[in-house]
Structures are given as C-alpha cells and as structure tokens.
Write an enzyme that holds these catalytic residues in place. Structure first.
Site, PDB file in Angstrom:
ATOM      1  N   GLY A 103       0.832  -1.204   0.000  1.00  0.00           N
ATOM      2  CA  GLY A 103       0.000   0.000   0.000  1.00  0.00           C
ATOM      3  C   GLY A 103       0.861   1.246   0.000  1.00  0.00           C
ATOM      4  O   GLY A 103       0.530   2.272   0.572  1.00  0.00           O
ATOM      5  N   GLY A 134      -0.458   4.936  -1.226  1.00  0.00           N
ATOM      6  CA  GLY A 134      -1.558   5.619  -0.533  1.00  0.00           C
ATOM      7  C   GLY A 134      -1.090   6.876   0.169  1.00  0.00           C
ATOM      8  O   GLY A 134       0.078   7.271   0.074  1.00  0.00           O
ATOM      9  N   GLN A 135      -2.030   7.505   0.928  1.00  0.00           N
ATOM     10  CA  GLN A 135      -1.715   8.786   1.562  1.00  0.00           C
ATOM     11  C   GLN A 135      -0.548   8.656   2.534  1.00  0.00           C
ATOM     12  O   GLN A 135       0.391   9.453   2.504  1.00  0.00           O
ATOM     13  CB  GLN A 135      -2.947   9.311   2.326  1.00  0.00           C
ATOM     14  CG  GLN A 135      -2.725  10.699   2.936  1.00  0.00           C
ATOM     15  CD  GLN A 135      -3.749  11.081   3.998  1.00  0.00           C
ATOM     16  OE1 GLN A 135      -4.391  10.211   4.605  1.00  0.00           O
ATOM     17  NE2 GLN A 135      -3.883  12.378   4.234  1.00  0.00           N
ATOM     18  N   ASP A 143       2.052  -1.971  -4.416  1.00  0.00           N
ATOM     19  CA  ASP A 143       0.653  -1.521  -4.365  1.00  0.00           C
ATOM     20  C   ASP A 143      -0.108  -2.144  -5.536  1.00  0.00           C
ATOM     21  O   ASP A 143       0.488  -2.701  -6.452  1.00  0.00           O
ATOM     22  CB  ASP A 143       0.572   0.020  -4.435  1.00  0.00           C
ATOM     23  CG  ASP A 143      -0.667   0.556  -3.701  1.00  0.00           C
ATOM     24  OD1 ASP A 143      -0.536   1.492  -2.884  1.00  0.00           O
ATOM     25  OD2 ASP A 143      -1.776   0.006  -3.935  1.00  0.00           O
ATOM     26  N   ILE A 144      -1.420  -2.008  -5.474  1.00  0.00           N
ATOM     27  CA  ILE A 144      -2.270  -2.587  -6.542  1.00  0.00           C
ATOM     28  C   ILE A 144      -2.113  -1.791  -7.836  1.00  0.00           C
ATOM     29  O   ILE A 144      -2.383  -2.315  -8.906  1.00  0.00           O
ATOM     30  CB  ILE A 144      -3.747  -2.601  -6.070  1.00  0.00           C
ATOM     31  CG1 ILE A 144      -4.577  -3.581  -6.900  1.00  0.00           C
ATOM     32  CG2 ILE A 144      -4.348  -1.205  -6.044  1.00  0.00           C
ATOM     33  CD1 ILE A 144      -4.479  -4.996  -6.438  1.00  0.00           C
ATOM     34  N   ARG A 145      -1.656  -0.533  -7.696  1.00  0.00           N
ATOM     35  CA  ARG A 145      -1.395   0.284  -8.891  1.00  0.00           C
ATOM     36  C   ARG A 145      -0.156   1.142  -8.639  1.00  0.00           C
ATOM     37  O   ARG A 145       0.248   1.324  -7.485  1.00  0.00           O
ATOM     38  CB  ARG A 145      -2.611   1.163  -9.214  1.00  0.00           C
ATOM     39  CG  ARG A 145      -2.937   2.208  -8.148  1.00  0.00           C
ATOM     40  CD  ARG A 145      -4.174   2.997  -8.517  1.00  0.00           C
ATOM     41  NE  ARG A 145      -5.365   2.123  -8.526  1.00  0.00           N
ATOM     42  CZ  ARG A 145      -6.025   1.793  -7.417  1.00  0.00           C
ATOM     43  NH1 ARG A 145      -5.632   2.233  -6.241  1.00  0.00           N
ATOM     44  NH2 ARG A 145      -7.103   1.006  -7.481  1.00  0.00           N
ATOM     45  N   ASP A 156      -1.342  -7.395  -4.972  1.00  0.00           N
ATOM     46  CA  ASP A 156      -2.679  -7.420  -4.358  1.00  0.00           C
ATOM     47  C   ASP A 156      -2.484  -7.877  -2.917  1.00  0.00           C
ATOM     48  O   ASP A 156      -2.071  -9.020  -2.679  1.00  0.00           O
ATOM     49  CB  ASP A 156      -3.576  -8.400  -5.139  1.00  0.00           C
ATOM     50  CG  ASP A 156      -4.916  -8.629  -4.441  1.00  0.00           C
ATOM     51  OD1 ASP A 156      -5.767  -9.310  -5.041  1.00  0.00           O
ATOM     52  OD2 ASP A 156      -5.107  -8.131  -3.301  1.00  0.00           O
ATOM     53  N   TYR A 187     -15.142   0.264   8.636  1.00  0.00           N
ATOM     54  CA  TYR A 187     -13.711   0.535   8.785  1.00  0.00           C
ATOM     55  C   TYR A 187     -13.296   0.402  10.258  1.00  0.00           C
ATOM     56  O   TYR A 187     -12.327  -0.284  10.591  1.00  0.00           O
ATOM     57  CB  TYR A 187     -13.439   1.951   8.282  1.00  0.00           C
ATOM     58  CG  TYR A 187     -12.034   2.468   8.443  1.00  0.00           C
ATOM     59  CD1 TYR A 187     -11.776   3.556   9.285  1.00  0.00           C
ATOM     60  CD2 TYR A 187     -10.975   1.917   7.733  1.00  0.00           C
ATOM     61  CE1 TYR A 187     -10.499   4.052   9.420  1.00  0.00           C
ATOM     62  CE2 TYR A 187      -9.695   2.423   7.859  1.00  0.00           C
ATOM     63  CZ  TYR A 187      -9.461   3.494   8.699  1.00  0.00           C
ATOM     64  OH  TYR A 187      -8.195   4.000   8.832  1.00  0.00           O
ATOM     65  N   LYS A 231     -10.812  -2.330  12.012  1.00  0.00           N
ATOM     66  CA  LYS A 231      -9.598  -1.912  12.730  1.00  0.00           C
ATOM     67  C   LYS A 231      -9.633  -2.414  14.176  1.00  0.00           C
ATOM     68  O   LYS A 231      -8.619  -2.854  14.719  1.00  0.00           O
ATOM     69  CB  LYS A 231      -9.452  -0.392  12.680  1.00  0.00           C
ATOM     70  CG  LYS A 231      -9.078   0.148  11.304  1.00  0.00           C
ATOM     71  CD  LYS A 231      -7.754  -0.438  10.811  1.00  0.00           C
ATOM     72  CE  LYS A 231      -7.331   0.127   9.464  1.00  0.00           C
ATOM     73  NZ  LYS A 231      -6.044  -0.453   8.983  1.00  0.00           N
TER      74      LYS A 231
END
Ligand code: VAH
Length: 316
Positions: free
Chosen positions: A9, A12-13, A35-37, A53, A143, A147
């Site tokens: 990941g 991401g942010q 990451d996935i992209r 993935d 979410y 968590k």
C-alpha cells in the site's frame, strides 16, 4: 547490514510519504514499495516497486522471499467513507491483508510488522474528549469494526505466537504531498487545495465537528519511532493511541484566514457527518509518550503554514 523492508500500500496517503522517509533512512534499494497500482513519480523513481494485491498471500510471500524482506509495513486499507459504500470489500481487504502478513510473521518468514489502526475504532459510547488508551470501543463503521478486530488479532498473534507486530491508532492525517484516500477527515486536506485555488471551500462536516488530527510529518516520525523502539519497552500490542491536534472545520478555517484573509468557508454536511460524530474529539496518548517517548511537534498554526507553503512549492 541494512534492514530489508516491504511496504504494502506504498502509493496511498501514508504509504507514499512513509516509503520516501524509509528509503532516505535505510537506502532506496532496501525499501521495496508495492501496491495494486503504480504511484507518483517521486515514489516510482526512488526505488524498487512491485505490483501487488495485498489479499494474495502467495504474491506477498514471493516478494518477501525474492527480496529477503525482514520487515513489512501493511498500509493498504479501505478507509471509512469508502468502506461504508462497499462493506464486504472493505472488510475483506482490511482483514485478509492483515492475516496474510501476520501469518508470514508467525511462520518466521518476516521478523517485524507495522499495521495502522485508527481512532475509528472508537464509537459513540467512547468518552469523546481526551479518549484514553483503554476504554469502551463500539465502532459503528465497517472501517472501525475492521480496525478494532485487527487490533485484537495483532495482540493475539503477539501473545500466542510471539509475533513482533506494532500498531498506531492514527488520527486524521494531513499532508500536502499526497491526496487522501476516501476518509472522513479528507476535508482537512481538500480545504487547503481549494483555499489556494478558489479562496473558498464547502466543508462536508459541520463547523463544530472537532476531530483528532495530525500533520503527516508527525505521523511518519511516530511510525518510525515505534518501529525502532526496544520490544521490551512496548506495553501495548493492540494499537497505540496517538494524539496530536484537535480542531473543528471552523477553527481550521480561522487558521487559514490568518494566512489568506479572503478565504471563505460554508458547510454542507453529507453522509460523512454521522461517521465523524461517532468518533472522539481528542485523544490521550500518554502511553505512547511513556513507552516510546512520543511527542507531536505540529500545532494547528504550524501545520497550516506548512500545508500552504508546501502546496505553493509544489505548484511553483
Ligand atoms: C478516515 N483518514 O477518515 C481516515 C482515518 C481517523 C480517520 O482513519 O477514514
């Protein structure tokens, strides 16, 4: 010998800035981003990248074995607002990815795990102000439930199998280098972009909605500090509360107006308002201060200045 790190990941942010910070610290080729992209140019040009993935155990294991990874930072997740639109996809991503990494650690294929939790684990019955480390936790979002469950499994894998997994309950995170990814606190990033572009912003949270927030530099420093702390100093193996600042959209707008006097804000609360209403307003992080010396550095004014100056520097 440099530590070999895999970030899942990484685009991401949090992942983007965490990857760049860890590459600076450990050497670019010792930190594998996945990451996935694909991610932004800074990230893609600064070291090795693998498409991955996070729900695919074999794919993660192959990367771990190929690069001889020792530590995994699992930053992939579906955040609060998006997970309310796709509950089972959010649950599956957030939980399957965690079990994949915890099981790699249980089987001694990796030595250490970082996994991000969130103040979203708290719910309407949690004390709202100065929320303690241990308290009532009845999250009302997919979410938050994922968590909270993930924290229970992290503590179980530590106690039962000796897995060295470490976690932080991040507040809302504010960065000028990366876009937020479908969270309820995203307004506190969007507002800066629109303050510079249009001197105006329509907040999707009401003016008095106080939430725990943190500038990204503080969050990255906290993450690295926790991962570098001696294992014996850590009393929490679910997830550490992490405080920082707490402000309302109105207070943030006032802080921006001090820099951009013409800035105007109005409010149109949307589906994210009840999510925000279920969360605490401020967090007590005394345990993180005690166990690994945590102290945030950015207050509201310093964060506002850093965000506006950072965005201006990116646009120049
Ligand atoms: C979200 N940014 O809004 C995340 C964070 C505390 C909120 O977990 O979902």
């Amino acid at each position: 010998m440099a530590t070999k790190i895999l970030i899942i990941g990484a685009c991401g942010q949090i992942g983007t800035e965490l990857t760049l910070a860890l590459r600076e610290k450990h050497g670019e080729n010792n930190v594998i981003a996945s990451d996935i992209r694909e991610g932004n140019d800074d990230l893609m040009q600064s070291g090795p990248f693998e498409k991955l993935d996070a729900t695919n155990y074999k794919a993660i294991e192959d990367i771990v074995m190929h690069y001889e990874v020792e530590e995994v930072y699992l930053m992939a997740a579906m955040l609060s607002a998006t997970a309310e639109k796709f509950p089972m996809r959010g649950w599956n991503l957030n939980m399957d990815s965690l079990f994949n990494v915890l099981n790699l650690a249980k089987d001694k294929k990796i030595d250490k795990v970082f996994w991000p939790s969130s103040i979203a684990v708290f719910g309407p019955s949690t004390p709202k102000n100065d929320t303690p480390q241990t308290t009532v936790m009845e999250p009302t979002t997919v979410y938050g439930i994922s968590k909270q469950t993930g924290e229970r499994w992290c503590e179980y894998y530590h106690n039962k199998y000796g897995v060295d997994v470490r976690s932080i309950r991040y507040p809302g995170l504010i960065s000028y280098k990366t876009q937020p990814g479908g969270g309820t606190t995203d307004y506190a990033v969007e507002i800066f972009h629109e303050a510079l572009a249009k001197q105006a912003y329509t907040s999707f949270l009401s003016e008095e909605t106080a939430l725990p927030m943190m500038f990204m530099d503080d969050a990255i420093r906290a993450t690295i500090s926790l991962m570098e702390a001696p294992a014996e100093s850590l009393s929490i193996r679910s997830s550490y509360n992490l405080g920082g600042i707490s402000f309302t959209p109105k207070q943030l707008a006032e802080s921006i107006k001090a820099e951009i006097p013409a800035f105007k804000i109005d409010y149109e609360p949307d589906f994210r308002q009840p999510i925000a209403d279920s969360w605490p307003s401020s967090i007590n992080d005394e345990q993180a201060q005690k166990d690994w010396g945590w102290q945030h550095e950015y207050d509201l004014e310093k964060m506002t200045k850093a965000m506006l100056n950072g965005l201006k520097s990116l646009k120049s």
